[in-house]
Scaffold this motif. Sequence first.
Motif, PDB file in Angstrom:
ATOM      1  N   THR A   1      12.059  67.286 -35.924  1.00  0.00           N
ATOM      2  CA  THR A   1      11.455  66.007 -35.542  1.00  0.00           C
ATOM      3  C   THR A   1      10.639  65.437 -36.692  1.00  0.00           C
ATOM      4  O   THR A   1      10.346  66.123 -37.677  1.00  0.00           O
ATOM      5  CB  THR A   1      10.510  66.201 -34.344  1.00  0.00           C
ATOM      6  OG1 THR A   1       9.381  66.999 -34.762  1.00  0.00           O
ATOM      7  CG2 THR A   1      11.215  66.891 -33.186  1.00  0.00           C
ATOM      8  N   GLY A   2      10.242  64.175 -36.509  1.00  0.00           N
ATOM      9  CA  GLY A   2       9.348  63.566 -37.483  1.00  0.00           C
ATOM     10  C   GLY A   2       8.005  64.278 -37.548  1.00  0.00           C
ATOM     11  O   GLY A   2       7.346  64.293 -38.595  1.00  0.00           O
TER      12      GLY A   2
ATOM     13  N   ASN B   1      21.066  57.177 -38.175  1.00  0.00           N
ATOM     14  CA  ASN B   1      20.119  56.808 -37.106  1.00  0.00           C
ATOM     15  C   ASN B   1      19.053  57.886 -36.935  1.00  0.00           C
ATOM     16  O   ASN B   1      17.855  57.599 -36.809  1.00  0.00           O
ATOM     17  CB  ASN B   1      20.853  56.611 -35.783  1.00  0.00           C
ATOM     18  CG  ASN B   1      21.599  55.300 -35.709  1.00  0.00           C
ATOM     19  OD1 ASN B   1      21.341  54.382 -36.491  1.00  0.00           O
ATOM     20  ND2 ASN B   1      22.530  55.195 -34.786  1.00  0.00           N
ATOM     21  N   TYR B   2      19.511  59.131 -36.904  1.00  0.00           N
ATOM     22  CA  TYR B   2      18.578  60.246 -36.726  1.00  0.00           C
ATOM     23  C   TYR B   2      17.587  60.333 -37.888  1.00  0.00           C
ATOM     24  O   TYR B   2      16.374  60.526 -37.678  1.00  0.00           O
ATOM     25  CB  TYR B   2      19.377  61.547 -36.595  1.00  0.00           C
ATOM     26  CG  TYR B   2      18.549  62.801 -36.610  1.00  0.00           C
ATOM     27  CD1 TYR B   2      17.596  63.050 -35.631  1.00  0.00           C
ATOM     28  CD2 TYR B   2      18.725  63.750 -37.613  1.00  0.00           C
ATOM     29  CE1 TYR B   2      16.848  64.216 -35.648  1.00  0.00           C
ATOM     30  CE2 TYR B   2      17.988  64.910 -37.637  1.00  0.00           C
ATOM     31  CZ  TYR B   2      17.042  65.141 -36.650  1.00  0.00           C
ATOM     32  OH  TYR B   2      16.292  66.289 -36.673  1.00  0.00           O
TER      33      TYR B   2
ATOM     34  N   ARG C   1      16.569  57.945 -39.794  1.00  0.00           N
ATOM     35  CA  ARG C   1      15.615  56.830 -39.671  1.00  0.00           C
ATOM     36  C   ARG C   1      14.525  57.163 -38.661  1.00  0.00           C
ATOM     37  O   ARG C   1      13.342  56.867 -38.882  1.00  0.00           O
ATOM     38  CB  ARG C   1      16.352  55.556 -39.248  1.00  0.00           C
ATOM     39  CG  ARG C   1      17.248  54.943 -40.303  1.00  0.00           C
ATOM     40  CD  ARG C   1      17.718  53.562 -39.863  1.00  0.00           C
ATOM     41  NE  ARG C   1      18.722  53.005 -40.760  1.00  0.00           N
ATOM     42  CZ  ARG C   1      20.021  52.982 -40.518  1.00  0.00           C
ATOM     43  NH1 ARG C   1      20.487  53.488 -39.373  1.00  0.00           N
ATOM     44  NH2 ARG C   1      20.862  52.454 -41.387  1.00  0.00           N
ATOM     45  N   VAL C   2      14.923  57.766 -37.539  1.00  0.00           N
ATOM     46  CA  VAL C   2      13.937  58.116 -36.512  1.00  0.00           C
ATOM     47  C   VAL C   2      12.962  59.157 -37.048  1.00  0.00           C
ATOM     48  O   VAL C   2      11.740  59.045 -36.850  1.00  0.00           O
ATOM     49  CB  VAL C   2      14.637  58.627 -35.235  1.00  0.00           C
ATOM     50  CG1 VAL C   2      13.622  59.200 -34.256  1.00  0.00           C
ATOM     51  CG2 VAL C   2      15.405  57.490 -34.568  1.00  0.00           C
TER      52      VAL C   2
ATOM     53  N   THR D   1      12.012  59.600 -40.053  1.00  0.00           N
ATOM     54  CA  THR D   1      11.122  58.943 -41.007  1.00  0.00           C
ATOM     55  C   THR D   1      10.086  58.095 -40.296  1.00  0.00           C
ATOM     56  O   THR D   1       8.892  58.131 -40.632  1.00  0.00           O
ATOM     57  CB  THR D   1      11.942  58.081 -41.984  1.00  0.00           C
ATOM     58  OG1 THR D   1      12.945  58.900 -42.612  1.00  0.00           O
ATOM     59  CG2 THR D   1      11.057  57.471 -43.044  1.00  0.00           C
ATOM     60  N   MET D   2      10.517  57.329 -39.298  1.00  0.00           N
ATOM     61  CA  MET D   2       9.569  56.482 -38.568  1.00  0.00           C
ATOM     62  C   MET D   2       8.543  57.310 -37.796  1.00  0.00           C
ATOM     63  O   MET D   2       7.358  56.952 -37.731  1.00  0.00           O
ATOM     64  CB  MET D   2      10.328  55.545 -37.624  1.00  0.00           C
ATOM     65  CG  MET D   2      11.096  54.455 -38.356  1.00  0.00           C
ATOM     66  SD  MET D   2      11.816  53.194 -37.246  1.00  0.00           S
ATOM     67  CE  MET D   2      13.099  54.155 -36.446  1.00  0.00           C
ATOM     68  N   GLU D   3       8.978  58.423 -37.228  1.00  0.00           N
ATOM     69  CA  GLU D   3       8.038  59.293 -36.521  1.00  0.00           C
ATOM     70  C   GLU D   3       7.000  59.862 -37.479  1.00  0.00           C
ATOM     71  O   GLU D   3       5.798  59.907 -37.164  1.00  0.00           O
ATOM     72  CB  GLU D   3       8.794  60.440 -35.840  1.00  0.00           C
ATOM     73  CG  GLU D   3       9.608  60.013 -34.630  1.00  0.00           C
ATOM     74  CD  GLU D   3      10.378  61.160 -34.023  1.00  0.00           C
ATOM     75  OE1 GLU D   3      10.762  61.051 -32.832  1.00  0.00           O
ATOM     76  OE2 GLU D   3      10.614  62.173 -34.714  1.00  0.00           O
TER      77      GLU D   3
ATOM     78  N   THR E   1       4.543  57.174 -38.365  1.00  0.00           N
ATOM     79  CA  THR E   1       3.622  56.925 -37.256  1.00  0.00           C
ATOM     80  C   THR E   1       2.451  57.899 -37.298  1.00  0.00           C
ATOM     81  O   THR E   1       1.285  57.507 -37.137  1.00  0.00           O
ATOM     82  CB  THR E   1       4.362  57.056 -35.908  1.00  0.00           C
ATOM     83  OG1 THR E   1       5.365  56.044 -35.832  1.00  0.00           O
ATOM     84  CG2 THR E   1       3.411  56.914 -34.735  1.00  0.00           C
TER      85      THR E   1
END
Length: 441
Positions: A306-307, A386-387, A389-390, A392-394, A397
């Motif tokens: 996970t992020g 997609n994964y 990107r998620v 990285t965004m997590e 955050t």
Amino acid sequence: MTDVYVKAGLRESATFDRITINEIQRAADTGIYDIRGFGAKRRVPHFDDLLFLGASMSRYPLEGYREKCATDVTLGTRFAKRPLKLDIPVTIAGMSFGALSAQAKEALGRGASIVGTSTTTGDGGMTPEERGQSKHLVYQYLPSRYGMNPDDLRKGDAIEVVLGQGAKPGGGGMLLGQKITERVAGMRTLPVGIDQRSACRHPDWTGPDDLAIKIEELREITDWQKPIFIKIGATRTYYDVKLAVKAGADVIVLDGMQGGTAATQEVFIEHVGIPTLAAIPQAVQALQEMDMHRQVQLIVSGGIRTGADVAKAMALGADAVGIGTAALIAMGCNHPKWNQDYEAIGSAAGYYDDYHEGRCPAGISTQDPELSQRLDPVDGGRRLANYLRVLTMEAQTLARACGKSHLHNLEPEDLVALTVEAAAMARVPLAGTNWIPGQGF
């Protein structure tokens, strides 16, 4: 069924539970040890045992919709003339063509390229599909030398000398004969259909001094253009990192015991190596003592999902992370739509016990042409992108919540641990205290 056991007053042994009894009986029946893919399944302290201290009054958070949190990373700044510049600090770890299908290798390259990160060849050499779709490709130089040739080595954007892997530090891998097709055999100079074992050490390796010679040779072959990575399995991490830096490495790749493998002995996977969480602080300490932290970049792999895992690894001192198993899952491995096929091979989605045998229903860890066709490389690459990107965004955050304008600004001070074990391994305080076990009160 459990209720029946309870009513009957039966109590399962913690030492000789049903899984252990079954393994003893299997060994007695067959006389051979068990092999499988994936990584350690046992519960060990992991990133879930850490929490971030978000900003409130004593820290100033960043507004996610208005204030930037950068994610770029440059790998190989120590000696390489052309360091590897990535848009995100999440890379794709080495996984071989042979263990994976050609379609899977192509999908990995497509997904990584979409988001501006790198992928890695793995044992067995470079495929045209992978090189053709990878914007940044790291060429692995392994003890087996399978598929190794100077021309492909020069085509890589970086070279990763593999000394160990987290799932099996000190040991080589396996590739069963049913996955050694004519193409795989041709690339590896092996007979078709015969089980293959990879060497556990380089043929010209008798100690750390030889690594310095090897790095020098690789720099001459590539005219000092390409960064040289050294990959180690997490064991005696502090000393291994120091020796790798002394030998001239640009980048250290540290693989914890939760890292996966194509196939090896289960006893190896579960009982050799140390958790990723325990290894990172040792590596960072070694780099800091040599005044090389951030000058020699540290990539951490082994159980990144996970992020939050990404951000925690970077807070502990990593420059980037590598993912393997998670990337395969993102592309479609273990998808419930293949449940019936998993049942047919005596497994189920999520267990990873039989995929080293080359019957992966998703077309990823197989060389069967019919199964391989199930994976569309374009769709697989899209799903992987997609994964990524998620992830990285997590991570962004969480970094913003700690007031950081770059993922590299995260630090151990941003973390606390939920358990004594995790606090001791990660060297951060137990939540609600100032106590770091092993470092006094």
